[in-house]
Design a protein around this motif. Structure first.
Motif, PDB file in Angstrom:
ATOM      1  N   VAL A  88       0.836  -1.203   0.000  1.00 21.40           N
ATOM      2  CA  VAL A  88       0.000   0.000   0.000  1.00 21.40           C
ATOM      3  C   VAL A  88       0.872   1.255   0.000  1.00 21.40           C
ATOM      4  O   VAL A  88       0.645   2.195  -0.778  1.00 21.40           O
ATOM      5  N   ARG A  89       1.888   1.274   0.854  1.00 20.84           N
ATOM      6  CA  ARG A  89       2.752   2.461   0.957  1.00 20.84           C
ATOM      7  C   ARG A  89       3.532   2.685  -0.340  1.00 20.84           C
ATOM      8  O   ARG A  89       3.693   3.819  -0.802  1.00 20.84           O
ATOM      9  N   SER A  90       4.010   1.605  -0.941  1.00 24.63           N
ATOM     10  CA  SER A  90       4.764   1.721  -2.192  1.00 24.63           C
ATOM     11  C   SER A  90       3.915   2.305  -3.311  1.00 24.63           C
ATOM     12  O   SER A  90       4.383   3.142  -4.088  1.00 24.63           O
ATOM     13  N   LEU A  91       2.668   1.867  -3.394  1.00 24.37           N
ATOM     14  CA  LEU A  91       1.790   2.369  -4.449  1.00 24.37           C
ATOM     15  C   LEU A  91       1.476   3.848  -4.268  1.00 24.37           C
ATOM     16  O   LEU A  91       1.343   4.588  -5.241  1.00 24.37           O
ATOM     17  N   VAL A  92       1.370   4.278  -3.031  1.00 25.07           N
ATOM     18  CA  VAL A  92       0.986   5.667  -2.749  1.00 25.07           C
ATOM     19  C   VAL A  92       2.201   6.593  -2.683  1.00 25.07           C
ATOM     20  O   VAL A  92       2.147   7.731  -3.169  1.00 25.07           O
ATOM     21  N   MET A  93       3.307   6.117  -2.114  1.00 26.87           N
ATOM     22  CA  MET A  93       4.451   6.995  -1.833  1.00 26.87           C
ATOM     23  C   MET A  93       5.760   6.542  -2.461  1.00 26.87           C
ATOM     24  O   MET A  93       6.785   7.197  -2.286  1.00 26.87           O
ATOM     25  N   GLY A  94       5.754   5.387  -3.132  1.00 22.78           N
ATOM     26  CA  GLY A  94       7.013   4.845  -3.610  1.00 22.78           C
ATOM     27  C   GLY A  94       7.858   4.415  -2.424  1.00 22.78           C
ATOM     28  O   GLY A  94       7.347   3.872  -1.446  1.00 22.78           O
ATOM     29  N   THR A  95       9.150   4.659  -2.487  1.00 24.87           N
ATOM     30  CA  THR A  95      10.044   4.273  -1.392  1.00 24.87           C
ATOM     31  C   THR A  95      10.580   5.496  -0.650  1.00 24.87           C
ATOM     32  O   THR A  95      11.674   5.476  -0.088  1.00 24.87           O
ATOM     33  N   ALA A 116       7.340  10.711   6.436  1.00 27.48           N
ATOM     34  CA  ALA A 116       5.961  10.466   6.847  1.00 27.48           C
ATOM     35  C   ALA A 116       5.021  10.834   5.701  1.00 27.48           C
ATOM     36  O   ALA A 116       5.323  11.726   4.900  1.00 27.48           O
ATOM     37  N   PRO A 117       3.875  10.177   5.606  1.00 27.44           N
ATOM     38  CA  PRO A 117       2.922  10.532   4.554  1.00 27.44           C
ATOM     39  C   PRO A 117       2.222  11.849   4.858  1.00 27.44           C
ATOM     40  O   PRO A 117       2.076  12.229   6.020  1.00 27.44           O
ATOM     41  N   SER A 118       1.797  12.519   3.812  1.00 26.24           N
ATOM     42  CA  SER A 118       0.924  13.682   4.003  1.00 26.24           C
ATOM     43  C   SER A 118      -0.438  13.186   4.439  1.00 26.24           C
ATOM     44  O   SER A 118      -0.738  11.982   4.371  1.00 26.24           O
ATOM     45  N   SER A 144      -4.636   9.141   3.928  1.00 24.47           N
ATOM     46  CA  SER A 144      -6.037   8.867   3.634  1.00 24.47           C
ATOM     47  C   SER A 144      -6.168   7.883   2.473  1.00 24.47           C
ATOM     48  O   SER A 144      -7.021   6.981   2.502  1.00 24.47           O
ATOM     49  N   THR A 145      -5.311   8.036   1.460  1.00 22.33           N
ATOM     50  CA  THR A 145      -5.341   7.123   0.315  1.00 22.33           C
ATOM     51  C   THR A 145      -4.940   5.714   0.734  1.00 22.33           C
ATOM     52  O   THR A 145      -5.571   4.727   0.332  1.00 22.33           O
ATOM     53  N   MET A 146      -3.908   5.613   1.557  1.00 27.10           N
ATOM     54  CA  MET A 146      -3.488   4.303   2.064  1.00 27.10           C
ATOM     55  C   MET A 146      -4.601   3.656   2.887  1.00 27.10           C
ATOM     56  O   MET A 146      -4.889   2.461   2.746  1.00 27.10           O
ATOM     57  N   ALA A 147      -5.208   4.460   3.743  1.00 30.48           N
ATOM     58  CA  ALA A 147      -6.300   3.948   4.572  1.00 30.48           C
ATOM     59  C   ALA A 147      -7.451   3.446   3.700  1.00 30.48           C
ATOM     60  O   ALA A 147      -8.085   2.430   4.006  1.00 30.48           O
ATOM     61  N   GLY A 148      -7.709   4.149   2.602  1.00 32.09           N
ATOM     62  CA  GLY A 148      -8.763   3.731   1.678  1.00 32.09           C
ATOM     63  C   GLY A 148      -8.472   2.384   1.055  1.00 32.09           C
ATOM     64  O   GLY A 148      -9.377   1.553   0.879  1.00 32.09           O
ATOM     65  N   HIS A 149      -7.195   2.133   0.725  1.00 31.45           N
ATOM     66  CA  HIS A 149      -6.808   0.833   0.169  1.00 31.45           C
ATOM     67  C   HIS A 149      -7.044  -0.284   1.185  1.00 31.45           C
ATOM     68  O   HIS A 149      -7.549  -1.360   0.840  1.00 31.45           O
ATOM     69  N   SER A 187       8.222   4.118   8.160  1.00 34.79           N
ATOM     70  CA  SER A 187       6.970   4.586   8.764  1.00 34.79           C
ATOM     71  C   SER A 187       7.121   4.742  10.266  1.00 34.79           C
ATOM     72  O   SER A 187       7.864   4.005  10.919  1.00 34.79           O
ATOM     73  N   GLU A 188       6.381   5.694  10.817  1.00 31.63           N
ATOM     74  CA  GLU A 188       6.307   5.872  12.259  1.00 31.63           C
ATOM     75  C   GLU A 188       5.162   5.025  12.806  1.00 31.63           C
ATOM     76  O   GLU A 188       4.254   4.617  12.078  1.00 31.63           O
ATOM     77  N   THR A 189       5.208   4.777  14.082  1.00 32.15           N
ATOM     78  CA  THR A 189       4.196   3.930  14.728  1.00 32.15           C
ATOM     79  C   THR A 189       2.787   4.466  14.497  1.00 32.15           C
ATOM     80  O   THR A 189       1.852   3.694  14.256  1.00 32.15           O
ATOM     81  N   GLU A 190       2.605   5.783  14.559  1.00 28.92           N
ATOM     82  CA  GLU A 190       1.273   6.371  14.410  1.00 28.92           C
ATOM     83  C   GLU A 190       0.660   6.064  13.044  1.00 28.92           C
ATOM     84  O   GLU A 190      -0.551   5.887  12.931  1.00 28.92           O
ATOM     85  N   GLU A 191       1.493   6.017  12.014  1.00 28.57           N
ATOM     86  CA  GLU A 191       0.992   5.672  10.676  1.00 28.57           C
ATOM     87  C   GLU A 191       0.406   4.265  10.671  1.00 28.57           C
ATOM     88  O   GLU A 191      -0.687   4.031  10.144  1.00 28.57           O
ATOM     89  N   VAL A 192       1.121   3.346  11.288  1.00 26.71           N
ATOM     90  CA  VAL A 192       0.667   1.951  11.315  1.00 26.71           C
ATOM     91  C   VAL A 192      -0.616   1.816  12.136  1.00 26.71           C
ATOM     92  O   VAL A 192      -1.550   1.097  11.757  1.00 26.71           O
ATOM     93  N   ILE A 193      -0.675   2.525  13.255  1.00 23.48           N
ATOM     94  CA  ILE A 193      -1.887   2.490  14.082  1.00 23.48           C
ATOM     95  C   ILE A 193      -3.097   2.948  13.278  1.00 23.48           C
ATOM     96  O   ILE A 193      -4.160   2.309  13.300  1.00 23.48           O
ATOM     97  N   GLU A 194      -2.943   4.029  12.560  1.00 22.55           N
ATOM     98  CA  GLU A 194      -4.054   4.582  11.787  1.00 22.55           C
ATOM     99  C   GLU A 194      -4.533   3.597  10.731  1.00 22.55           C
ATOM    100  O   GLU A 194      -5.745   3.442  10.517  1.00 22.55           O
ATOM    101  N   LEU A 195      -3.627   2.909  10.089  1.00 21.11           N
ATOM    102  CA  LEU A 195      -4.018   1.946   9.057  1.00 21.11           C
ATOM    103  C   LEU A 195      -4.614   0.680   9.675  1.00 21.11           C
ATOM    104  O   LEU A 195      -5.581   0.125   9.150  1.00 21.11           O
ATOM    105  N   ALA A 196      -4.049   0.237  10.798  1.00 19.92           N
ATOM    106  CA  ALA A 196      -4.593  -0.945  11.479  1.00 19.92           C
ATOM    107  C   ALA A 196      -6.016  -0.703  11.948  1.00 19.92           C
ATOM    108  O   ALA A 196      -6.845  -1.617  11.978  1.00 19.92           O
ATOM    109  N   ARG A 197      -6.306   0.540  12.311  1.00 21.21           N
ATOM    110  CA  ARG A 197      -7.660   0.884  12.754  1.00 21.21           C
ATOM    111  C   ARG A 197      -8.697   0.616  11.650  1.00 21.21           C
ATOM    112  O   ARG A 197      -9.869   0.370  11.953  1.00 21.21           O
ATOM    113  N   LYS A 198      -8.285   0.667  10.399  1.00 22.21           N
ATOM    114  CA  LYS A 198      -9.214   0.442   9.289  1.00 22.21           C
ATOM    115  C   LYS A 198      -9.593  -1.029   9.163  1.00 22.21           C
ATOM    116  O   LYS A 198     -10.625  -1.360   8.577  1.00 22.21           O
TER     117      LYS A 198
END
Length: 264
Positions: free
Chosen positions: A150-157, A161-163, A168-173, A197-208
């Motif tokens: 998901v991160r690669s498709l949205v942000m590459g490498t 941190a994501p904008s 939001s796009t990653m969370a949508g995926h 990635s930072e821990t908060e990014e992973v938490i936000e995606l796991a919440r989905k």
């Protein structure tokens, strides 16, 4: 014309049954009707009868950590799993999954190489399952949606941190995959680009994944000198996202770290 009616569809007779309950092995027959086991012991006649001749009969094994996303497309007979008694696998582990997909060279790369050399045509889990089922796979396939993909498709490498829009796009995926039948969300925080990635990014995606009863499974950020910190992070993600959490590889790498598994 007269047609004989059978009590069962399929019988397996004279089997040594290991039912997974922890009880002793027992010699018995097993009856199946409408694709379900209906009786074990002395069973009535069936349209199809198979003599197990004293061989073992057991439930199929579940391989909870597989990377067979592409194998279902290349080798739908899945002989290499069936020969080991495996009838169900969980794919999309370590943050790499066949979906989401955009069919470009970068999209294939985002899967961690598991789709290399495969012309897919699908972009999401629904399309992946449809493509796999068209090949009539021999075993069952459960799918996780991978963070690295998901991160690669949205942000590459990119090492940042994501904008808000990218997150939001990653969370949508992730949410779309869960809606289409994914069993959870996986990370490989020891790999690129997950390590950025930072821990908060992973938490936000796991919440989905949480509202769908999904699982959070992780190849942690570190399995050596910082093993205990990596476990703390995994537990923090599980608590903050309120999601069932599974550590894929719980080990201590390096002699200097022996004993840390017990400490954890």
């Amino acid at each position: 014309a007269f047609r004989k009616v059978f009590m069962n569809d399929f019988n397996i007779r004279n089997a040594r049954i290991i039912d997974g309950s922890g009880g002793p092995v027992r010699q018995a027959d097993l009856a199946i009707k409408d694709h379900r086991i209906v009786e074990i012991g002395q069973v009535g006649p069936a349209e199809i009868e198979l003599d197990a001749a004293g061989n073992c009969l057991a439930p199929g094994l579940i391989d909870t950590h597989a990377h067979d996303d592409g194998a279902f497309l290349k080798h739908p007979d899945m002989t290499f799993k069936l020969s080991q008694g495996v009838t169900t696998v969980v794919n999309g582990n370590c943050g790499f999954s066949a979906i989401p997909m955009d069919n470009s060279a970068e999209g294939i790369k985002a899967s961690g190489g598991i789709l290399t050399g495969i012309e897919s045509g699908f972009t999401d889990l629904e399309g992946y399952f449809k493509t796999v089922l068209a090949r009539k796979p021999a075993i069952n396939n459960m799918m996780l949606v991978g963070h690295n993909t998901v991160r690669s498709l949205v942000m590459g490498t990119q090492r940042r941190a994501p904008s808000d829009k990218e997150l939001s796009t990653m969370a949508g995926h992730v949410e779309k995959a869960m809606e289409q039948g994914a069993c959870g969300f996986s990370t490989g925080l020891i790999y690129r680009p997950g390590r950025y990635s930072e821990t908060e990014e992973v938490i936000e995606l796991a919440r989905k994944a949480q509202p769908y009863g999904g699982l959070y499974t992780t190849h942690m950020r570190n399995e050596g000198d910082k093993l205990l910190e990596a476990i703390d992070e995994a537990l923090t993600i599980g608590r903050e996202a309120n999601i069932h959490t599974h550590i894929s590889h719980h080990k201590a790498a390096g002699k200097q770290n022996w004993g840390k598994v017990k400490s954890s």
